[in-house]
Design a protein around this motif. Structure first.
Motif, PDB file in Angstrom:
ATOM      1  N   ASN A   1       1.064  -1.249   0.045  1.00 19.41           N
ATOM      2  CA  ASN A   1      -0.161   0.126   0.191  1.00 19.41           C
ATOM      3  C   ASN A   1       0.902   1.431  -0.157  1.00 19.41           C
ATOM      4  N   PRO A   2       1.315   1.688  -1.217  1.00 17.66           N
ATOM      5  CA  PRO A   2       2.253   2.917  -1.248  1.00 17.66           C
ATOM      6  C   PRO A   2       1.719   4.202  -1.191  1.00 17.66           C
ATOM      7  N   ASN A   3       0.252   4.043  -0.963  1.00 13.96           N
ATOM      8  CA  ASN A   3      -0.332   5.680  -0.859  1.00 13.96           C
ATOM      9  C   ASN A   3      -0.815   5.688   0.528  1.00 13.96           C
ATOM     10  N   VAL A   4      -0.106   6.609   1.229  1.00 13.71           N
ATOM     11  CA  VAL A   4      -0.358   6.727   2.701  1.00 13.71           C
ATOM     12  C   VAL A   4      -0.811   8.122   2.950  1.00 13.71           C
ATOM     13  N   MET A   5      -2.041   8.464   3.531  1.00 17.67           N
ATOM     14  CA  MET A   5      -2.351   9.608   4.086  1.00 17.67           C
ATOM     15  C   MET A   5      -2.449   9.524   5.553  1.00 17.67           C
ATOM     16  N   THR A   6      -1.902  10.448   6.254  1.00 17.77           N
ATOM     17  CA  THR A   6      -2.033  10.631   7.841  1.00 17.77           C
ATOM     18  C   THR A   6      -2.729  12.090   8.259  1.00 17.77           C
ATOM     19  N   ILE A   7      -3.822  11.673   9.100  1.00 13.12           N
ATOM     20  CA  ILE A   7      -4.621  12.960   9.525  1.00 13.12           C
ATOM     21  C   ILE A   7      -5.088  12.829  10.850  1.00 13.12           C
ATOM     22  N   GLY A   8      -5.390  13.708  11.339  1.00 17.84           N
ATOM     23  CA  GLY A   8      -6.262  13.591  12.744  1.00 17.84           C
ATOM     24  C   GLY A   8      -7.404  12.964  12.553  1.00 17.84           C
ATOM     25  N   ARG A   9      -7.618  12.000  13.725  1.00 19.51           N
ATOM     26  CA  ARG A   9      -8.981  11.352  13.521  1.00 19.51           C
ATOM     27  C   ARG A   9     -10.236  11.895  13.857  1.00 19.51           C
ATOM     28  N   THR A  10     -10.273  12.947  14.792  1.00 23.04           N
ATOM     29  CA  THR A  10     -11.574  13.682  15.024  1.00 23.04           C
ATOM     30  C   THR A  10     -11.637  14.654  13.648  1.00 23.04           C
TER      31      THR A  10
END
Length: 373
Positions: free
Chosen positions: A251-260
């Motif tokens: 899975n090369p496409n990775v998004m990191t974001i605040g859960r709320t």
């Protein structure tokens, strides 16, 4: 037969096991609690034939005996009483029952205890000790994703796989899959069982925080004992889906974001999605996420743009917002990562921050954007 007990203590213990009592039980006797007194200890049992819960309460009594008492009538009476000692008189010939308080007398009809199903036995082939916090965490992270489709019985429970290095809990309804792993829970012998959803929901409702729990398993049943309470359930004798093969590894496409942040946006945008499919669209590019939805039947549409950390190719992928929001709601992490490979492949939601001894993976199936509406 007569005994004296605190009204609030009796009510609290009965409420812990009342969830077992079915609204329309297979056998009428199961509308009752089974009361059994033995040497000053009252043991109360509730059952629906598949799941049985018992709890023990110390009482003042010089006699031993048993009776089946209507659960709803007794609970409704106790809920309306202030805290006080209550005396319960039982005629063991007619099973008539009197509840005596400081100011009142309440008479109800009991039933013959001999008709109540016997407590199932667990010929334990394995026993595991854990804390209630570990078990609650496993239940909270998985039980919501079990299926309600009785035609697929294996998916109506949570798979527990125990080995000498860890314990893995798995739940799926065909649209999402949760794998929750604990490295601080293990067993010298390996086993794989499916625990029914109802039993886990009852444990979730009745388990106190940070108490020891002893779990015992046989081929047919599981038992969980904590304090004065025991739950015994019949295991689901079916083959669980081969979940490992469903989890994408590249899975090369990775998004990191605040859960709320993500959860709040999903809840707002899904208001404008199709009311049947709940489809939303995620458009991803460097450090930017656009969430959109439209309902062509009512000419409704909405979109929001969020900042995120995204490493991968620009892509658009569709998800069922209702299912994804429920997954996010059951996570406690501040930050989450969404790992993807292609718009037609499942995405993996993984907490970016988690406890040292746990590993959580949540797989969410995509919806095809060419049917997006």
């Amino acid at each position: 037969m007569k005994f004296i007990v605190s009204s609030s203590v009796l009510l609290k213990n009965l409420q812990n096991i009342n969830g077992v009592v079915a609204a329309n039980p297979i056998v009428p006797i199961l509308e009752n609690f089974l009361f059994r007194i033995d040497d000053g200890t009252l043991t109360v049992t509730a059952s629906d034939l598949q799941t049985t819960m018992t709890t023990q309460i110390p009482v003042e009594s010089s006699e031993n005996g048993a009776i089946a008492i209507p659960a709803k009538l007794l609970l409704d009476t106790l809920r309306s009483l202030p805290e006080q000692p209550v005396t319960i008189n039982i005629n063991t010939d007619t099973f008539g029952t009197e509840i005596l308080t400081d100011n009142g007398r309440y008479k109800l009809s009991g039933e013959n205890p001999i008709d109540f199903p016997k407590l199932p036995t667990v010929n334990k082939s394995m026993s595991v000790d854990m804390t209630s916090d570990i078990l609650l965490s496993a239940i909270n992270n998985t039980v919501f994703a079990t299926s309600t489709d009785d035609l697929r019985p294996a998916m109506t429970g949570v798979l527990l796989q125990l080995n000498e290095s860890n314990a893995t809990f798995v739940a799926t309804d065909g649209h999402r899959l949760i794998r929750y792993r604990r490295t601080d829970l293990s067993s010298s012998a390996s086993t794989s069982i499916i625990i029914p959803r109802k039993a886990l929901q009852l444990l979730k409702a009745s388990l106190p925080e940070n108490v020891p729990v002893t779990a015992e398993f046989s081929q047919a049943n599981a038992s969980f004992t904590f304090g004065p309470t025991q739950l015994i359930c019949r295991l689901i004798d079916e083959r669980f889906p081969d979940y490992e093969n469903a989890i994408p590894t590249n899975n090369p496409n990775v998004m990191t974001i605040g859960r709320t942040d993500l959860l709040g946006s999903l809840k707002r945008i899904m208001i404008y999605a199709n009311r049947t499919t709940h489809q939303i669209r995620l458009a991803l590019k460097t450090n930017s996420l656009t969430i959109s939805a439209e309902d062509l039947d009512y000419s409704n549409e909405a979109n929001e743009k969020l900042l995120c950390d995204y490493d991968g190719e620009a892509m658009e992928i569709g998800f069922n917002a209702k299912l994804m929001a429920e997954v996010l709601s059951n996570l406690s992490a501040k930050m989450v990562s969404l790992e993807m490979s292609a718009p037609n492949r499942a995405g993996l939601l993984i907490p970016a921050d988690k406890e040292e001894n746990e590993d959580i993976l949540m797989l969410v199936m995509p919806v095809m954007l060419n049917t997006y509406a």
